[in-house]
Scaffold this motif. Structure first.
Motif, PDB file in Angstrom:
ATOM      1  N   PRO A 184       0.797  -1.233   0.000  1.00  0.00           N
ATOM      2  CA  PRO A 184       0.000   0.000   0.000  1.00  0.00           C
ATOM      3  C   PRO A 184       0.830   1.284   0.000  1.00  0.00           C
ATOM      4  O   PRO A 184       0.365   2.324  -0.476  1.00  0.00           O
ATOM      5  N   ASP A 185       2.048   1.228   0.515  1.00  0.00           N
ATOM      6  CA  ASP A 185       2.869   2.449   0.537  1.00  0.00           C
ATOM      7  C   ASP A 185       3.752   2.601  -0.702  1.00  0.00           C
ATOM      8  O   ASP A 185       4.548   3.542  -0.786  1.00  0.00           O
ATOM      9  N   VAL A 186       3.627   1.646  -1.637  1.00  0.00           N
ATOM     10  CA  VAL A 186       4.520   1.687  -2.800  1.00  0.00           C
ATOM     11  C   VAL A 186       3.743   2.005  -4.075  1.00  0.00           C
ATOM     12  O   VAL A 186       2.706   1.406  -4.346  1.00  0.00           O
ATOM     13  N   SER A 187       4.274   2.950  -4.849  1.00  0.00           N
ATOM     14  CA  SER A 187       3.729   3.186  -6.179  1.00  0.00           C
ATOM     15  C   SER A 187       4.595   2.399  -7.162  1.00  0.00           C
ATOM     16  O   SER A 187       5.809   2.605  -7.230  1.00  0.00           O
ATOM     17  N   LEU A 188       3.976   1.489  -7.886  1.00  0.00           N
ATOM     18  CA  LEU A 188       4.726   0.632  -8.813  1.00  0.00           C
ATOM     19  C   LEU A 188       4.395   1.021 -10.250  1.00  0.00           C
ATOM     20  O   LEU A 188       3.230   1.009 -10.651  1.00  0.00           O
ATOM     21  N   ALA A 189       5.429   1.393 -11.007  1.00  0.00           N
ATOM     22  CA  ALA A 189       5.209   1.749 -12.419  1.00  0.00           C
ATOM     23  C   ALA A 189       6.021   0.796 -13.300  1.00  0.00           C
ATOM     24  O   ALA A 189       7.168   0.475 -12.970  1.00  0.00           O
ATOM     25  N   ILE A 190       5.414   0.348 -14.381  1.00  0.00           N
ATOM     26  CA  ILE A 190       6.104  -0.580 -15.286  1.00  0.00           C
ATOM     27  C   ILE A 190       5.975  -0.098 -16.728  1.00  0.00           C
ATOM     28  O   ILE A 190       4.868   0.173 -17.195  1.00  0.00           O
ATOM     29  N   ALA A 191       7.118   0.008 -17.404  1.00  0.00           N
ATOM     30  CA  ALA A 191       7.112   0.399 -18.825  1.00  0.00           C
ATOM     31  C   ALA A 191       7.822  -0.682 -19.642  1.00  0.00           C
ATOM     32  O   ALA A 191       9.044  -0.830 -19.542  1.00  0.00           O
ATOM     33  N   PRO A 192       7.102  -1.447 -20.439  1.00  0.00           N
ATOM     34  CA  PRO A 192       7.762  -2.449 -21.287  1.00  0.00           C
ATOM     35  C   PRO A 192       8.680  -1.749 -22.292  1.00  0.00           C
ATOM     36  O   PRO A 192       8.427  -0.614 -22.688  1.00  0.00           O
ATOM     37  N   GLY A 193       9.732  -2.448 -22.715  1.00  0.00           N
ATOM     38  CA  GLY A 193      10.739  -1.797 -23.556  1.00  0.00           C
ATOM     39  C   GLY A 193      10.337  -1.593 -25.000  1.00  0.00           C
ATOM     40  O   GLY A 193      10.863  -0.720 -25.681  1.00  0.00           O
ATOM     41  N   SER A 194       9.421  -2.425 -25.473  1.00  0.00           N
ATOM     42  CA  SER A 194       9.051  -2.294 -26.883  1.00  0.00           C
ATOM     43  C   SER A 194       7.628  -2.793 -27.086  1.00  0.00           C
ATOM     44  O   SER A 194       7.066  -3.489 -26.244  1.00  0.00           O
TER      45      SER A 194
END
Ligand code: MIC
Ligand code: SF4
Length: 644
Positions: free
Chosen positions: A319-329
């Motif tokens: 709950p205290d973590v903002s998780l962002a994910i960006a695939p490379g392609s």
């Protein structure tokens, strides 16, 4: 005497000079790449050279950095680059298709070829046995026009890998170990060549993670052999025909050897604010984490994200973590969508970003004040995240994903049991529908170049003066990065083709008064410590000081690409003969370089006179004949025009 991998490729491409270490050599460039943040300027320079069609075997223009369109500027630049590409024979990778290095590895890179890119992480291509270097935009423009690329004939460091990585230890931990051993300046003037029986267990994306972050060593490039593993990767990309075997001769001679037993490595992190500030995760375990970002050209491959999806499956991020994910392609993104892994990522609460550089270059996702952010990226320079006091740690995807769940630094080897086997797919999804081929030479005439109003003229360069008298308007310390000299981030990046606007932010991280003081002084000298200009290849870190009137940069030592960018912009790079003399000059001192031009042309010793202190300081120019000619012509653009 046998040859190393790098020496073989260099020898095949040598067009000027001799393979004598430390001397300047010119090589033929087979491929180029640009990204949009450096590309607009590079294509303006290419246009100024008046060449109709690129002379390389393959040139590709990517849009991946400036994808936040909070105003018209970025969208205009995309259109400009797209139209220039179409007209001049360049493939165009549209926004949404992914990060240049990831896509280039997947779709264009060829073992044994030379590649230069207007981005410092171009050595990612070394993962499939390319000799791939980051370069300034102007060098890339010249190479597109068929010109030679010049480097210092490098020393070759052999990193010999033995053993096999333990469960949950990652390629990222390998390069962090190399950084711990060699430091951020350990690679300057060198090529890092990986050999040893340990490499057979590393897939191409893992090798590419390692060569990518060789940029953080300051190395000219990093390279793996092209072997069976490379063949398998190219086959899976439908590009088997591009494979050739390249390996070092058994009697190849290296300048130095670093041995790493992969089985002894543990998960590690690069702590704020330098990629070589390495600690084992075990030492940081339990400390609170505010943000986790997964992606960037270092760790956004299909393999990386499948590992992350496996870890996150059925879990919710803390709950205290903002998780962002960006695939490379797009290839990676679409494959994750089709096999259901994307659903696992979304279900875990991850904030899925478009496949682009994004938070790595401060384009969104800046952490909270003093926020601790774990990132799978390659740079954690102060302020780069967009939050001045953000605490950025560089870690593997495994460490990042596990810590996103627990909310604290967590060593994945203590959290998870045996690692499931992650294999590369036998066939990647191949759909190049976001890569636009250029117009045919017959149609090229009809292509209109679409220019936006944000494009401002290039700053005026001047030939080297007979003598220089100027104030030391700024004095900075060691390891100054190009992010210090010319910061990036969401607010500034849209102005990469507007040097006057950018100039307001020059050295903003160190001293916000610098631009105003420099403009007032009209002519100035910057004094710096060692490894000055490390990091990005952005030529803006030279063009903006040029605009502000900087004539000379005098430091203990330079990072390779930045030194070339200064020369290309017509700014004289000098080093102290005795490093201790750095302490003698104070900011504000009046400095004089009498008879400078004569000394440079005649190879005579250059002496700097500190008029404020009344002392003489010996300095070195160490310029090749070509570099002298560039400075005398007032920069590479003038030099190229004069010599074509
Ligand atoms: C970076 O990682 O700093 C960048 C943004 O990719 C730069 C290029 C740029 O400044 O546009 C790089 O590494 O060369
Ligand atoms: Fe993009 Fe970051 Fe890679 Fe630079 S380091 S090319 S900003 S992802």
């Amino acid at each position: 005497m046998g040859l190393t991998i790098a020496e073989k490729i260099l020898k095949n491409h040598l067009v000027d000079g001799e393979m004598i270490k430390g001397t300047e050599i010119g090589i033929k460039i087979d491929q180029t790449l640009t990204q949009d943040a450096t590309g607009t300027m590079a294509y303006l320079e290419f246009e100024a050279m008046g060449v109709d069609r690129v002379k390389t075997e393959r040139s590709v223009a990517y849009i991946d950095h400036n994808t936040l369109q909070s105003g018209f500027e970025n969208a205009d630049d995309h259109r400009f680059i797209g139209s220039i590409a179409k007209k001049h024979g360049i493939y165009f990778s549209r926004p949404g298709n992914g990060i240049c290095h990831q896509v280039h590895l997947e779709r264009f890179g060829i073992p044994g070829k030379t590649l230069i890119g207007s981005d410092s992480h171009t050595p990612t291509g070394g993962g499939i046995g390319m000799f791939a270097c980051g370069a300034g935009g102007l060098d890339v423009a010249v190479a597109m026009g068929g010109g030679t690329y010049y480097i210092t004939c490098p020393e070759i460091v052999n990193v010999k890998l033995t053993g096999k990585l333990s469960s949950w230890v990652s390629a990222k931990d390998v390069i962090l170990e190399v950084l711990r051993i060699l430091t951020v300046k350990g690679g300057v003037g060198k090529v890092i060549e990986y050999t040893g029986e340990g490499i057979a267990s590393l897939s191409v994306p893992e090798r590419a993670t390692i060569t990518n972050m060789g940029a953080e060593l300051g190395a000219t490039t990093s390279i793996f052999p092209s072997d069976e593993v490379t063949l398998e990767f190219l086959k899976a990309q439908g590009r088997e025909a591009d494979w050739v075997e390249i390996k070092a001769d058994s009697d190849a001679v290296y300048d130095s050897v670093v041995e790493i037993d992969l089985s002894t490595l543990k998960p590690a992190a690069a702590c704020p604010h330098s990629p070589d500030n390495i600690k084992p995760i075990a030492e940081l375990a339990g400390q609170k984490v505010d943000q986790v970002c997964i992606g960037s050209c270092t760790n956004s491959s299909y393999m990386d994200l499948m590992k992350v999806a496996t870890i996150l499956k059925g879990k919710t991020c803390h709950p205290d973590v903002s998780l962002a994910i960006a695939p490379g392609s797009k290839q990676v993104f679409q494959m994750l969508a089709e096999n259901g892994a994307l659903a696992d990522l979304i279900a875990s609460g991850a904030r899925i970003l478009e496949c682009a550089c994004g938070p790595c270059i401060g384009m969104g996702q800046s952490p909270n004040s003093k926020g601790v952010s774990l990132r799978t990226f390659n740079r954690n320079f102060e302020g780069r995240s967009g939050t001045a006091d953000g605490q950025i740690y560089l870690v593997s995807p495994e460490t990042a994903a596990v810590s996103a769940i627990t909310g604290v630094f967590t060593d994945p080897t203590t959290y998870l049991g045996e690692m499931p086997e992650f294999k590369l797919p036998e066939q990647f999804l191949i759909q190049d529908n976001m890569i636009e081929p250029p117009a045919t030479p017959e149609q090229a005439d009809k292509v209109e170049i679409l220019r936006g109003p944000n494009i401002k003229p290039f700053p005026v360069t001047t030939p080297l003066a007979d003598s220089i008298e100027a104030q030391a308007v700024l004095k900075v310390g060691d390891n100054i990065t190009t992010d210090h000299i010319m910061p990036a981030g969401a607010k500034i990046l849209p102005y990469r083709s507007n040097i006057p606007y950018l100039s307001q932010f020059c050295f903003a991280v160190c001293d916000t008064t610098f631009p105003e003081r420099a403009l007032k002084a009209e002519k100035s000298i910057i004094v710096g410590g060692s490894n000055y200009g490390q990091g990005s290849s952005r030529e803006h870190a030279a063009l903006v000081p040029l605009y502000l009137g900087v004539k000379v940069v005098l430091v203990k030592s330079f990072a390779r690409i930045h030194r070339s960018n200064l020369i290309n912009a017509g700014i004289l790079p000098l080093t102290f003969e005795h490093e201790a003399d750095y302490d003698l000059i104070e900011q504000g001192d009046y400095l004089e370089l009498p008879n400078l031009k004569d000394c440079i042309v005649g190879d005579k010793p250059v002496v700097l006179f500190d008029k404020t202190k009344g002392i003489e300081i010996p300095v070195n120019a160490n310029l090749s004949g070509r570099a002298k000619d560039i400075l005398l012509a007032g920069g590479l653009l003038n030099y190229t025009k004069q010599n074509s």
